[in-house]
Write a protein that holds these residues in place. Sequence first.
Motif, mmCIF file in Angstrom:
data_model
loop_
_atom_site.group_PDB
_atom_site.id
_atom_site.type_symbol
_atom_site.label_atom_id
_atom_site.label_comp_id
_atom_site.label_asym_id
_atom_site.label_seq_id
_atom_site.Cartn_x
_atom_site.Cartn_y
_atom_site.Cartn_z
ATOM 1 N N ASN A 95 39.617 46.414 39.443
ATOM 2 C CA ASN A 95 40.472 45.323 39.916
ATOM 3 C C ASN A 95 39.999 43.995 39.300
ATOM 4 N N LYS A 96 40.768 42.933 39.573
ATOM 5 C CA LYS A 96 40.469 41.626 38.968
ATOM 6 C C LYS A 96 39.076 41.116 39.335
ATOM 7 N N ARG A 97 38.727 41.251 40.590
ATOM 8 C CA ARG A 97 37.433 40.747 41.056
ATOM 9 C C ARG A 97 36.287 41.403 40.301
ATOM 10 N N GLU A 98 36.374 42.706 40.090
ATOM 11 C CA GLU A 98 35.323 43.408 39.356
ATOM 12 C C GLU A 98 35.292 43.010 37.877
ATOM 13 N N ILE A 135 44.033 47.834 35.849
ATOM 14 C CA ILE A 135 43.902 46.808 34.814
ATOM 15 C C ILE A 135 44.628 47.255 33.546
ATOM 16 N N GLN A 136 45.584 46.460 33.093
ATOM 17 C CA GLN A 136 46.308 46.737 31.850
ATOM 18 C C GLN A 136 45.619 46.100 30.652
ATOM 19 N N SER A 137 45.260 44.819 30.791
ATOM 20 C CA SER A 137 44.607 44.107 29.692
ATOM 21 C C SER A 137 43.791 42.949 30.224
ATOM 22 N N VAL A 138 42.804 42.558 29.413
ATOM 23 C CA VAL A 138 41.974 41.399 29.717
ATOM 24 C C VAL A 138 42.039 40.488 28.502
ATOM 25 N N GLY A 139 42.505 39.271 28.725
ATOM 26 C CA GLY A 139 42.646 38.330 27.621
ATOM 27 C C GLY A 139 41.817 37.082 27.840
ATOM 28 N N PHE A 140 41.618 36.355 26.762
ATOM 29 C CA PHE A 140 40.886 35.091 26.830
ATOM 30 C C PHE A 140 41.385 34.178 25.729
ATOM 31 N N SER A 141 41.193 32.904 25.941
ATOM 32 C CA SER A 141 41.544 31.901 24.948
ATOM 33 C C SER A 141 40.695 30.671 25.224
ATOM 34 N N TYR A 142 40.067 30.158 24.177
ATOM 35 C CA TYR A 142 39.247 28.964 24.336
ATOM 36 C C TYR A 142 39.095 28.249 23.001
#
Length: 133
Positions: free
Chosen positions: A70-73, A105-112
């Motif tokens: 899940n998101k929290r984990e 969870i389908q995907s984990v993304g980031f942008s910075y």
Amino acid sequence: MGQFGKVGEKFPAGRLGQRTRQGGFSLWTLLVIVVFVVGVAIPAIRSIPSLVEYFSVKRAATYAKQRAVNKREVVEYFDKQAIIDRIAAVKGEDLLVREDDNGAIQSVGFSYRTEVPVYGPLSLLITYSGTQH
């Protein structure tokens, strides 16, 4: 007859007094090449640490996605890995976590963005982003 024509003749006939053009770099050509290489090499070398951090963020996001349910984990796993890899650019709460209707969870993304100082007031602004499916 020798290599140069008649015996005792030092230069081939017709070549006396002619100026030959030699190959090679002029001083200006060398200067332009040095300026170009330095202009490309310094920013490239200075951006290596931010590139290493990007690959660490990517690896940590993949690790968090594979382990979490899940998101929290996802946030917890990413933050733990960020401490190990010394990631300062992204925190677990900054991740873009997509879940399906069942909560998986389908995907984990980031942008910075990161700013890389090059010389004096000159710096590069680099935007990194990625999605781990």
